[in-house]
Design a protein around this motif. Structure first.
Motif, PDB file in Angstrom:
ATOM      1  N   THR A  84       0.845  -1.298  -0.141  1.00 22.28           N
ATOM      2  CA  THR A  84       0.187   0.038  -0.102  1.00 22.28           C
ATOM      3  C   THR A  84       0.887   1.059  -0.034  1.00 22.28           C
ATOM      4  OG1 THR A  84      -0.059  -0.007   2.723  1.00 22.28           O
ATOM      5  CG2 THR A  84      -1.970  -1.078   1.121  1.00 22.28           C
ATOM      6  N   LEU A  85       2.019   1.216   0.593  1.00 22.28           N
ATOM      7  CA  LEU A  85       2.822   2.494   0.677  1.00 22.28           C
ATOM      8  C   LEU A  85       3.357   2.625  -0.677  1.00 22.28           C
ATOM      9  CD1 LEU A  85       4.397   2.268   4.192  1.00 22.28           C
ATOM     10  CD2 LEU A  85       2.500   3.785   3.509  1.00 22.28           C
ATOM     11  N   TYR A  86       3.784   1.790  -1.269  1.00 18.61           N
ATOM     12  CA  TYR A  86       4.299   1.897  -2.782  1.00 18.61           C
ATOM     13  C   TYR A  86       3.196   2.454  -3.759  1.00 18.61           C
ATOM     14  CZ  TYR A  86       7.910  -0.730  -0.268  1.00 18.61           C
ATOM     15  OH  TYR A  86       9.093  -1.102   0.406  1.00 18.61           O
ATOM     16  N   LEU A  87       2.069   2.053  -3.486  1.00 17.55           N
ATOM     17  CA  LEU A  87       0.924   2.087  -4.493  1.00 17.55           C
ATOM     18  C   LEU A  87       0.107   3.313  -4.265  1.00 17.55           C
ATOM     19  CD1 LEU A  87       0.047  -1.716  -5.071  1.00 17.55           C
ATOM     20  CD2 LEU A  87       1.479  -0.294  -6.552  1.00 17.55           C
ATOM     21  N   LEU A  88       0.119   3.981  -3.038  1.00 12.83           N
ATOM     22  CA  LEU A  88      -0.858   5.136  -2.672  1.00 12.83           C
ATOM     23  C   LEU A  88      -0.926   6.166  -3.743  1.00 12.83           C
ATOM     24  CD1 LEU A  88      -2.582   6.061  -0.373  1.00 12.83           C
ATOM     25  CD2 LEU A  88      -0.789   7.268   0.409  1.00 12.83           C
ATOM     26  N   GLY A  89      -2.131   6.277  -4.375  1.00 11.04           N
ATOM     27  CA  GLY A  89      -2.348   7.289  -5.413  1.00 11.04           C
ATOM     28  C   GLY A  89      -1.936   6.705  -6.580  1.00 11.04           C
ATOM     29  N   THR A  90      -1.681   5.621  -6.848  1.00  7.97           N
ATOM     30  CA  THR A  90      -1.345   5.051  -8.427  1.00  7.97           C
ATOM     31  C   THR A  90      -2.794   4.930  -9.089  1.00  7.97           C
ATOM     32  OG1 THR A  90       0.664   3.882  -7.553  1.00  7.97           O
ATOM     33  CG2 THR A  90      -0.359   2.938  -9.436  1.00  7.97           C
ATOM     34  N   THR A  91      -2.574   5.216 -10.438  1.00 11.93           N
ATOM     35  CA  THR A  91      -3.503   4.681 -11.589  1.00 11.93           C
ATOM     36  C   THR A  91      -3.220   3.315 -12.324  1.00 11.93           C
ATOM     37  OG1 THR A  91      -4.285   7.013 -11.543  1.00 11.93           O
ATOM     38  CG2 THR A  91      -5.052   5.736 -13.414  1.00 11.93           C
ATOM     39  N   MET A  92      -3.898   2.600 -12.452  1.00 12.87           N
ATOM     40  CA  MET A  92      -3.732   1.566 -13.179  1.00 12.87           C
ATOM     41  C   MET A  92      -4.488   1.851 -14.694  1.00 12.87           C
ATOM     42  SD  MET A  92      -4.044  -2.581 -12.475  1.00 12.87           S
ATOM     43  CE  MET A  92      -5.978  -2.884 -13.093  1.00 12.87           C
ATOM     44  N   ASP A  93      -3.618   1.579 -15.780  1.00 14.69           N
ATOM     45  CA  ASP A  93      -4.160   1.879 -17.047  1.00 14.69           C
ATOM     46  C   ASP A  93      -4.075   0.456 -18.071  1.00 14.69           C
ATOM     47  OD1 ASP A  93      -5.103   3.159 -19.393  1.00 14.69           O
ATOM     48  OD2 ASP A  93      -3.346   4.456 -19.637  1.00 14.69           O
ATOM     49  N   TYR A  94      -4.625   0.457 -19.115  1.00 12.19           N
ATOM     50  CA  TYR A  94      -4.259  -0.521 -20.111  1.00 12.19           C
ATOM     51  C   TYR A  94      -4.022  -0.003 -21.187  1.00 12.19           C
ATOM     52  CZ  TYR A  94      -5.206  -5.006 -22.453  1.00 12.19           C
ATOM     53  OH  TYR A  94      -4.991  -6.158 -23.277  1.00 12.19           O
ATOM     54  N   GLU A  95      -2.878  -0.377 -21.933  1.00 14.95           N
ATOM     55  CA  GLU A  95      -2.332   0.038 -23.245  1.00 14.95           C
ATOM     56  C   GLU A  95      -2.292  -0.852 -23.935  1.00 14.95           C
ATOM     57  OE1 GLU A  95       1.678   1.749 -22.541  1.00 14.95           O
ATOM     58  OE2 GLU A  95       0.973   3.666 -21.904  1.00 14.95           O
ATOM     59  N   VAL A  96      -2.679  -0.315 -25.174  1.00 13.35           N
ATOM     60  CA  VAL A  96      -2.682  -1.271 -26.406  1.00 13.35           C
ATOM     61  C   VAL A  96      -1.774  -0.855 -27.531  1.00 13.35           C
ATOM     62  CG1 VAL A  96      -3.875  -2.423 -28.457  1.00 13.35           C
ATOM     63  CG2 VAL A  96      -4.991  -2.103 -26.261  1.00 13.35           C
ATOM     64  N   LYS A  97      -0.529  -1.390 -27.729  1.00 16.88           N
ATOM     65  CA  LYS A  97       0.699  -0.805 -28.750  1.00 16.88           C
ATOM     66  C   LYS A  97       0.598  -1.832 -29.989  1.00 16.88           C
ATOM     67  CE  LYS A  97       3.254   1.146 -25.008  1.00 16.88           C
ATOM     68  NZ  LYS A  97       4.696   1.394 -24.432  1.00 16.88           N
ATOM     69  N   PRO A  98       1.121  -1.445 -31.074  1.00 23.09           N
ATOM     70  CA  PRO A  98       1.227  -2.355 -32.039  1.00 23.09           C
ATOM     71  C   PRO A  98       1.613  -3.750 -31.903  1.00 23.09           C
ATOM     72  CG  PRO A  98       2.147  -0.205 -32.706  1.00 23.09           C
ATOM     73  CD  PRO A  98       1.855  -0.094 -31.224  1.00 23.09           C
ATOM     74  N   MET A  99       2.814  -3.867 -30.794  1.00 16.77           N
ATOM     75  CA  MET A  99       3.078  -5.030 -30.619  1.00 16.77           C
ATOM     76  C   MET A  99       3.202  -5.630 -29.225  1.00 16.77           C
ATOM     77  SD  MET A  99       4.469  -6.039 -33.588  1.00 16.77           S
ATOM     78  CE  MET A  99       5.983  -7.031 -33.329  1.00 16.77           C
ATOM     79  N   SER A 100       2.198  -5.102 -28.462  1.00 15.01           N
ATOM     80  CA  SER A 100       1.827  -5.510 -27.093  1.00 15.01           C
ATOM     81  C   SER A 100       0.773  -4.901 -26.642  1.00 15.01           C
ATOM     82  CB  SER A 100       3.159  -5.255 -26.165  1.00 15.01           C
ATOM     83  OG  SER A 100       3.261  -3.767 -26.040  1.00 15.01           O
ATOM     84  N   ALA A 101       0.275  -5.346 -25.287  1.00 15.41           N
ATOM     85  CA  ALA A 101      -0.862  -4.759 -24.554  1.00 15.41           C
ATOM     86  C   ALA A 101      -0.794  -5.190 -23.407  1.00 15.41           C
ATOM     87  CB  ALA A 101      -2.381  -5.229 -25.196  1.00 15.41           C
ATOM     88  N   GLY A 102      -1.222  -4.555 -22.382  1.00 13.45           N
ATOM     89  CA  GLY A 102      -0.847  -4.877 -20.833  1.00 13.45           C
ATOM     90  C   GLY A 102      -1.423  -3.674 -19.950  1.00 13.45           C
ATOM     91  N   PHE A 103      -1.304  -4.121 -18.645  1.00 10.98           N
ATOM     92  CA  PHE A 103      -1.578  -3.120 -17.810  1.00 10.98           C
ATOM     93  C   PHE A 103      -0.378  -2.454 -17.302  1.00 10.98           C
ATOM     94  CE2 PHE A 103      -5.023  -6.438 -16.756  1.00 10.98           C
ATOM     95  CZ  PHE A 103      -6.113  -5.457 -16.774  1.00 10.98           C
ATOM     96  N   VAL A 104      -0.481  -0.792 -17.175  1.00  6.92           N
ATOM     97  CA  VAL A 104       0.515  -0.217 -16.961  1.00  6.92           C
ATOM     98  C   VAL A 104       0.087   0.747 -15.714  1.00  6.92           C
ATOM     99  CG1 VAL A 104       1.647  -0.021 -19.192  1.00  6.92           C
ATOM    100  CG2 VAL A 104      -0.137   1.691 -18.597  1.00  6.92           C
ATOM    101  N   PHE A 105       1.209   1.368 -15.044  1.00  2.27           N
ATOM    102  CA  PHE A 105       0.982   1.829 -13.587  1.00  2.27           C
ATOM    103  C   PHE A 105       1.567   3.261 -13.999  1.00  2.27           C
ATOM    104  CE2 PHE A 105       0.548  -2.499 -12.870  1.00  2.27           C
ATOM    105  CZ  PHE A 105      -0.364  -2.602 -12.033  1.00  2.27           C
ATOM    106  N   VAL A 106       0.661   4.408 -13.489  1.00  2.00           N
ATOM    107  CA  VAL A 106       1.024   5.809 -13.317  1.00  2.00           C
ATOM    108  C   VAL A 106       1.083   5.641 -11.750  1.00  2.00           C
ATOM    109  CG1 VAL A 106       0.643   8.125 -13.832  1.00  2.00           C
ATOM    110  CG2 VAL A 106      -0.136   6.279 -15.289  1.00  2.00           C
ATOM    111  N   ASN A 107       2.366   5.772 -11.094  1.00  3.78           N
ATOM    112  CA  ASN A 107       2.894   5.621  -9.980  1.00  3.78           C
ATOM    113  C   ASN A 107       3.272   6.993  -9.255  1.00  3.78           C
ATOM    114  OD1 ASN A 107       3.508   5.347  -7.132  1.00  3.78           O
ATOM    115  ND2 ASN A 107       3.940   3.176  -7.459  1.00  3.78           N
ATOM    116  N   PRO A 108       2.640   8.014  -8.625  1.00  4.72           N
ATOM    117  CA  PRO A 108       3.406   9.007  -8.140  1.00  4.72           C
ATOM    118  C   PRO A 108       4.570   8.873  -7.066  1.00  4.72           C
ATOM    119  CG  PRO A 108       1.475   8.978  -7.160  1.00  4.72           C
ATOM    120  CD  PRO A 108       1.446   7.780  -7.988  1.00  4.72           C
ATOM    121  N   ASN A 109       4.778   7.798  -6.677  1.00  8.93           N
ATOM    122  CA  ASN A 109       5.575   7.372  -5.702  1.00  8.93           C
ATOM    123  C   ASN A 109       6.972   6.939  -6.337  1.00  8.93           C
ATOM    124  OD1 ASN A 109       3.894   7.588  -3.617  1.00  8.93           O
ATOM    125  ND2 ASN A 109       2.917   5.893  -4.393  1.00  8.93           N
TER     126      ASN A 109
END
Length: 122
Positions: A84-109
Motif C-alpha cells: 500500500t505505501l508503494y501504491l498510494l495514489g497510483t492509477t492503473m491503465d491498460y495500453e494497447v500498442k502495435p506489438m503488445s498490450a497490458g496493464f501499466v501503472f502511473v505511480n506518483p511514488n
C-alpha cells in the motif's frame, strides 16, 4: 504560564489507494466476465529487476487477510497490504500498442525505472 495557542491541524484527505483508468476498468470487466470469472485481480509489489521492485498481478479466488479491497468504476481489485505505501495514489491503465498490450501503472511514488521498464524504485 504560556498563553500561546496552537492552530488546530487541518487534516488532509489521503489520495485513494488506487484508481483505474476507463481502459483498465473495461479490460478487467471483460476478464471478470469471461476468462477470470469468479476471481479478483490482486496487485502487489515484489523485489525484482534492475531497479529493485516490480508490480505483481495475479488472479485469486477470494480476498485474503492481508488484502485491501479497492472499488473504482464498478470494478473491484485487491491490493496486498504490504504494497500500500508503494501504491498510494497510483492509477492503473491498460495500453494497447502495435506489438503488445497490458496493464501499466502511473505511480506518483516512483523515483525511477530501469531501462527496460520492468522494474522501478521509490
Amino acid at each position: 504560564m504560556s498563553t500561546t495557542t496552537e492552530a488546530p491541524r487541518v487534516k488532509r484527505e489521503l489520495p485513494p489507494l488506487m484508481s483505474l483508468s476507463e481502459a483498465a476498468a473495461e479490460r478487467l470487466r471483460r476478464l471478470y466476465d469471461k476468462a477470470e470469472a469468479g476471481k479478483l485481480l490482486r496487485i502487489g509489489v515484489k523485489t525484482k529487476g534492475c531497479s529493485g521492485m516490480a508490480y505483481d498481478l495475479s488472479f485469486v479466488e477470494s480476498q485474503g487477510p492481508g488484502d485491501e479491497r479497492v472499488t473504482d468504476k464498478g470494478i473491484t481489485i485487491l491490493v496486498d497490504r504490504k504494497a500500500t505505501l508503494y501504491l498510494l495514489g497510483t492509477t492503473m491503465d491498460y495500453e494497447v500498442k502495435p506489438m503488445s498490450a497490458g496493464f501499466v501503472f502511473v505511480n506518483p511514488n516512483e523515483k525511477g525505472r530501469c531501462g527496460c521498464g520492468e522494474s522501478f524504485h521509490v
